[in-house]
Write an enzyme that holds these catalytic residues in place. Sequence first.
Site, PDB file in Angstrom:
ATOM      1  N   GLY A 172       2.716   3.629   1.411  1.00  0.00           N
ATOM      2  CA  GLY A 172       3.325   3.838   2.720  1.00  0.00           C
ATOM      3  C   GLY A 172       4.013   5.187   2.818  1.00  0.00           C
ATOM      4  N   ARG A 173       4.235   5.804   1.683  1.00  0.00           N
ATOM      5  CA  ARG A 173       4.868   7.131   1.700  1.00  0.00           C
ATOM      6  C   ARG A 173       4.276   8.002   0.599  1.00  0.00           C
ATOM      7  NH1 ARG A 173      10.521   5.985  -1.457  1.00  0.00           N
ATOM      8  NH2 ARG A 173       9.657   4.227  -2.563  1.00  0.00           N
ATOM      9  N   ASP A 190       9.280   5.574   7.483  1.00  0.00           N
ATOM     10  CA  ASP A 190       8.930   6.919   7.981  1.00  0.00           C
ATOM     11  C   ASP A 190       7.983   7.666   7.050  1.00  0.00           C
ATOM     12  OD1 ASP A 190      10.591   7.445   5.859  1.00  0.00           O
ATOM     13  OD2 ASP A 190      12.123   8.504   7.015  1.00  0.00           O
ATOM     14  N   ARG A 223      -2.285  -1.107  -9.785  1.00  0.00           N
ATOM     15  CA  ARG A 223      -1.129  -1.973 -10.039  1.00  0.00           C
ATOM     16  C   ARG A 223      -1.607  -3.416 -10.122  1.00  0.00           C
ATOM     17  NH1 ARG A 223       2.979   1.141  -7.075  1.00  0.00           N
ATOM     18  NH2 ARG A 223       1.997   3.099  -6.523  1.00  0.00           N
ATOM     19  N   ASP A 269       3.881  -4.959  -7.667  1.00  0.00           N
ATOM     20  CA  ASP A 269       3.310  -3.695  -7.171  1.00  0.00           C
ATOM     21  C   ASP A 269       3.877  -2.515  -7.950  1.00  0.00           C
ATOM     22  OD1 ASP A 269       5.581  -4.776  -5.635  1.00  0.00           O
ATOM     23  OD2 ASP A 269       5.614  -2.808  -4.692  1.00  0.00           O
ATOM     24  N   ASN A 270       4.875  -2.750  -8.773  1.00  0.00           N
ATOM     25  CA  ASN A 270       5.413  -1.676  -9.610  1.00  0.00           C
ATOM     26  C   ASN A 270       5.044  -1.886 -11.073  1.00  0.00           C
ATOM     27  OD1 ASN A 270       6.557  -0.558  -7.336  1.00  0.00           O
ATOM     28  ND2 ASN A 270       8.543  -1.536  -7.647  1.00  0.00           N
ATOM     29  N   GLY A 289       0.836  -1.204   0.000  1.00  0.00           N
ATOM     30  CA  GLY A 289       0.000   0.000   0.000  1.00  0.00           C
ATOM     31  C   GLY A 289       0.862   1.242   0.000  1.00  0.00           C
ATOM     32  N   LYS A 297       4.494  12.057  -3.165  1.00  0.00           N
ATOM     33  CA  LYS A 297       5.328  10.916  -2.769  1.00  0.00           C
ATOM     34  C   LYS A 297       6.376  11.434  -1.784  1.00  0.00           C
ATOM     35  CE  LYS A 297       7.880   7.140  -4.973  1.00  0.00           C
ATOM     36  NZ  LYS A 297       8.390   6.622  -6.232  1.00  0.00           N
ATOM     37  N   ARG A 335       3.644  13.495  -8.305  1.00  0.00           N
ATOM     38  CA  ARG A 335       3.651  12.593  -9.455  1.00  0.00           C
ATOM     39  C   ARG A 335       2.282  12.617 -10.127  1.00  0.00           C
ATOM     40  NH1 ARG A 335       5.644   6.513  -8.515  1.00  0.00           N
ATOM     41  NH2 ARG A 335       3.800   6.191  -7.261  1.00  0.00           N
TER      42      ARG A 335
HETATM   43  P1  AMP Z   1       8.888   0.460  -3.521  1.00  0.00           P
HETATM   44  O1  AMP Z   1      10.008  -0.469  -3.293  1.00  0.00           O
HETATM   45  O2  AMP Z   1       9.304   1.881  -3.539  1.00  0.00           O
HETATM   46  O3  AMP Z   1       8.056   0.093  -4.690  1.00  0.00           O
HETATM   47  O4  AMP Z   1       7.950   0.333  -2.225  1.00  0.00           O
HETATM   48  C1  AMP Z   1       7.494  -0.885  -1.716  1.00  0.00           C
HETATM   49  C2  AMP Z   1       6.608  -0.643  -0.508  1.00  0.00           C
HETATM   50  O5  AMP Z   1       7.340  -0.022   0.544  1.00  0.00           O
HETATM   51  C3  AMP Z   1       5.412   0.258  -0.766  1.00  0.00           C
HETATM   52  O6  AMP Z   1       4.333  -0.210  -0.008  1.00  0.00           O
HETATM   53  C4  AMP Z   1       5.882   1.599  -0.268  1.00  0.00           C
HETATM   54  O7  AMP Z   1       4.821   2.433   0.100  1.00  0.00           O
HETATM   55  C5  AMP Z   1       6.696   1.192   0.944  1.00  0.00           C
HETATM   56  N1  AMP Z   1       7.715   2.196   1.297  1.00  0.00           N
HETATM   57  C6  AMP Z   1       8.816   2.496   0.605  1.00  0.00           C
HETATM   58  N2  AMP Z   1       9.527   3.463   1.239  1.00  0.00           N
HETATM   59  C7  AMP Z   1       8.845   3.796   2.351  1.00  0.00           C
HETATM   60  C8  AMP Z   1       9.057   4.718   3.417  1.00  0.00           C
HETATM   61  N3  AMP Z   1      10.112   5.528   3.456  1.00  0.00           N
HETATM   62  N4  AMP Z   1       8.132   4.755   4.386  1.00  0.00           N
HETATM   63  C9  AMP Z   1       7.058   3.951   4.365  1.00  0.00           C
HETATM   64  N5  AMP Z   1       6.798   3.060   3.397  1.00  0.00           N
HETATM   65  C10 AMP Z   1       7.683   2.970   2.397  1.00  0.00           C
HETATM   66 MG    MG Z   2       6.501   0.725  -5.562  1.00  0.00          MG
END
Ligand code: AMP
Ligand code: MG
Length: 502
Positions: free
Chosen positions: A102-103, A135, A193, A262-263, A100, A123, A186
Amino acid sequence: MTSQIDEQTIDADQVNFNFENSFARDLEGFFVHCEASTAPDPQLLLFNKPLAEELHLKASNLHTTVGAEIFSGNKPPEGAMPLAQVYAGHQFGNFSPQLGDGRALLLGEIIDKAGVRQDIQLKGSGQTPFSRRGDGKAALGPVLREYLISEAMYALGVPTTRSLAAVSTGEKVFRETPLPGAVLTRVASSHLRVGTFEFFAARREFDKVRRLADYAIARHYPEVADAENPFLAFFKSVAHSQLSLVARWMSIGFIHGVMNTDNTAISGQTIDYGPCAFMDRFSPKTVFSSIDTQGRYAYGNQPSILIWNLCRLAETLIPHIDDNKDRAVEILTDEIKGYENEFKSIWLNLMRRKIGLNNEEEGDLKLIQALLNAMEESEADFTLTFRRLSRAISGDSLGTRNLFVNPTSYDSWERDWFARLERETISKECRSATMDQVNPVYIPRNHKVEEALSFAVEEGDLSAFEKILSIVIKPFDEVAGQESYAEPAPETDIPYRTFCGT
Ligand code: AMP
Ligand code: MG
């Protein structure tokens, strides 16, 4: 800078964000409403005026402290309904049932000048219920990197999310060291996704998968709504968009780096620029990402990984394809069987254009493969080799052959290529010009990107970033004085590594 704006939200008239929030309205249960964290000292670093205009926004008013307040998340414009979307995903092959935003926060949707519904997402705007141990923040380097690469990809004609603004927050984020924090705005044709479908399918909430598919059809593939089997037709459309997308990546030497489900966007846009990079010397094994230790997402694996990801999407749709589960699996399996060939034929057509072929002939695949083999063996630079082929047509082969450690391998390929070109009907001039429109001269070169990012992050100086941005958004126009931006990095023994923006 202290805020000069006292209201809690920004007046709609002032900035003209005409939100029309279909996700919040139609998909209750697929997200949580959320607020952004407060940025103590937001500064607008980058603002994409042409994109703002496509979105009907009042660019002049946003290019001020108002923009800094909005794009940091401090003051949502009137009509915004900030929310975090839920999704799951296969990460490096393993299923994570709960990911989900998360940031990230979806502020809302805007219909752009072309009539396309666009998500406006922040983002790096702070924690949400999906942050797990993170965080919710983003560091300046990765924000600038996504801004640069996504805008370069757009200019290269690759379907992609885009970047509207980058704001520094005035706050440190803690990674291995304290780093300046930032937020990226963005713009995406949606944030659905493969992982969004997986989330509900894994919980056996098949009704929700169906609602999601209905929503995705209406938003991205309305033409399939009346198909005999709309969910199968939907799957085919997503697959086709994604196969075309990855073929485009391959044709410009782009490596996404984290092709987790998820990407992988339902829209067929490139999304989530993390450790992505462009390849210099051609090798299908190229991997830049420090976390991809097994090379799962290496350049040459991208097409098969995509098909693997599409299988995960197919699994979520089984109950909606046919009442008989075995029959549904059979239908989907038959469909997916054709994807390797479908990919190859899209890719082959892109590659034909890169070497100036207009007609289709049997032997073209062999010819293109022979060039790639010679390039690999001779460690030739991917971008420059193709770019310089147009000069070889006009008699100047030196620039290309010099890129090959073994130039005679190029010479013999060139003879076969010229013989093949004899059977084309277009004039030389026209062919060269067409090739220069598909073979970029400027891609974001890794060493130039790193140089610009470290200047921005360590010195607070954006001039190098602005320079490279201005060059990569015009990738096909060769300009005198910009030669160093077209060249690969000088040889070193240290392999280039990229890191996730987390
Ligand atoms: P990503 O690898 O960027 O595609 O992210 C994978 C998952 O990790 C997603 O659910 C993001 O929302 C979460 N995520 C990545 N970086 C952070 C962060 N700094 N704080 C909280 N969630 C994160
Ligand atoms: Mg992602």
